[in-house]
Design an enzyme around this catalytic site. Structure first.
Site, PDB file in Angstrom:
ATOM      1  N   TYR A 149       0.849  -1.197   0.000  1.00 52.87           N
ATOM      2  CA  TYR A 149       0.000   0.000   0.000  1.00 52.87           C
ATOM      3  C   TYR A 149       0.884   1.247   0.000  1.00 52.87           C
ATOM      4  O   TYR A 149       1.573   1.519   0.975  1.00 52.87           O
ATOM      5  CB  TYR A 149      -0.898  -0.019   1.229  1.00 52.87           C
ATOM      6  CG  TYR A 149      -2.089   0.913   1.196  1.00 52.87           C
ATOM      7  CD1 TYR A 149      -2.325   1.794   0.150  1.00 52.87           C
ATOM      8  CD2 TYR A 149      -3.000   0.908   2.238  1.00 52.87           C
ATOM      9  CE1 TYR A 149      -3.417   2.631   0.141  1.00 52.87           C
ATOM     10  CE2 TYR A 149      -4.108   1.741   2.250  1.00 52.87           C
ATOM     11  CZ  TYR A 149      -4.312   2.597   1.200  1.00 52.87           C
ATOM     12  OH  TYR A 149      -5.397   3.432   1.202  1.00 52.87           O
ATOM     13  N   LYS A 186      -1.065  -1.020  -4.235  1.00 52.65           N
ATOM     14  CA  LYS A 186      -2.270  -0.210  -4.061  1.00 52.65           C
ATOM     15  C   LYS A 186      -1.827   1.223  -3.817  1.00 52.65           C
ATOM     16  O   LYS A 186      -0.997   1.485  -2.944  1.00 52.65           O
ATOM     17  CB  LYS A 186      -3.095  -0.725  -2.887  1.00 52.65           C
ATOM     18  CG  LYS A 186      -4.380   0.070  -2.659  1.00 52.65           C
ATOM     19  CD  LYS A 186      -5.121  -0.447  -1.431  1.00 52.65           C
ATOM     20  CE  LYS A 186      -6.379   0.379  -1.218  1.00 52.65           C
ATOM     21  NZ  LYS A 186      -7.068   0.031   0.054  1.00 52.65           N
TER      22      LYS A 186
END
Length: 317
Positions: free
Chosen positions: A143, A168
């Site tokens: 992330y 992400k």
């Protein structure tokens, strides 16, 4: 745990990626039954995957024991119908511990949240995520946001790391994402590395992200208005620009403007929305706070407006 590889199951999702809230009972403790009910509603509504105990699920507020209890609840409720991906964060040792707790609970993968507090150089970040990937058999999605922002070269190295299957993005720098996608495409050919739009209310920016090669996105709206989120997902996939624009203009942009009225509303306002739809999931834990009553009222009105827009879209076809 499902048998098919996580990357293969997520590459072309049949619905939005569901990031459930974590339900608490009247005593403030985790409520596994309410957690399961929330997950059940999402899967039955058409979620392609369940990302449990991540940002919307208040990973920061859960003890390791509560974390594992929530992951177990999600795994039991999905029963292999869709993948379950669990958050993992803090420093390297703790991130590995959470990864192993998720693995024991039957999760299919991990969303690796940014390291706690420190602002590290690229080589330190790369070592952190490589050690996390080496510490578990679960596939890892990294992330990018806040203090974990990567150069294209670092993402290439992440993509070359066994066990790391995707990135992400919660930063929102489309120039950087374009260069990342291009660099990985050139250095690590093939369709296996996944990209996700992880901005709050990702639907608002997803048309732009799709254009640079980021097809997947998280949907917090799916927590409390799955009908709207699913309609948007289908319209975007089908190239139905009229429906996409109508929902962006009439629902998603006003929701983002409402969300911006309070710090932490990306979680607390979403949780309020779940309660508005009839499921008592409790309040957020500190340091987050509950949204103002007027803002919750406006959210209820906006949900009604979103459903009216869906009817207008159907009538126009």
């Amino acid at each position: 745990m499902t048998s098919a590889p996580l990357a293969a199951r997520l590459r072309v999702p049949r619905g939005p990626l569901f990031f459930p809230v974590t339900a608490y009972g009247p005593d403030g403790a985790v409520d596994p039954a309410a957690c399961r009910a929330h997950v059940r509603r999402g899967v039955e509504a058409g979620a392609a995957a369940v990302f449990v105990c991540c940002g919307t699920g208040e990973f920061h507020a859960l003890t390791p024991e509560e974390f594992q209890e929530c992951v177990r609840a999600a795994v039991a409720e999905t029963a292999g119908r869709v993948p379950v991906v669990a958050g993992a964060g803090y420093g390297t040792a703790l991130a590995v511990r959470y990864a192993r707790l998720a693995e024991e609970a039957g999760a299919d993968g991990l969303l690796a949240l940014p390291p706690y507090l420190v602002v590290a150089a690229q080589e330190g970040l790369l070592r952190h995520y490589r050690e996390l990937a080496a510490g578990t058999s679960l596939p890892v999605v990294v992330y990018q946001r806040d203090n974990a922002v990567f150069t294209p070269h670092t993402v290439v190295e992440l993509a070359r790391t066994e066990g790391i299957v995707g990135l992400k993005d919660g930063l929102g720098d489309l120039d950087l994402m374009t260069r990342i996608v291009s660099a990985v495409r050139e250095a690590v050919p093939g369709p296996d590395f996944l990209y996700f739009n992880g901005l709050p209310t990702a639907e608002l920016t997803q048309p732009a992200y799709r254009a640079v090669g980021v097809p997947l996105y998280s949907s917090a709206v799916f927590c409390f208005a799955p009908e709207i989120a699913l309609a948007f997902h289908r319209a975007l996939g089908a190239g139905d620009e009229a429906t996409v624009r109508r929902l962006l203009d009439g629902f998603y942009r006003p929701f983002v403007e409402l969300r911006s009225l309070g710090r932490g509303y990306a979680v607390s306002l979403v949780k309020a929305g779940v309660r508005l739809r009839g499921l008592d999931v409790g309040e957020v834990r500190p340091p987050l706070h509950e949204p103002a009553g007027e803002h919750v009222k406006r959210l209820g009105e906006l949900i009604e407006r979103g459903h009216a827009l869906l009817e207008e879209c159907q009538e126009g076809k």
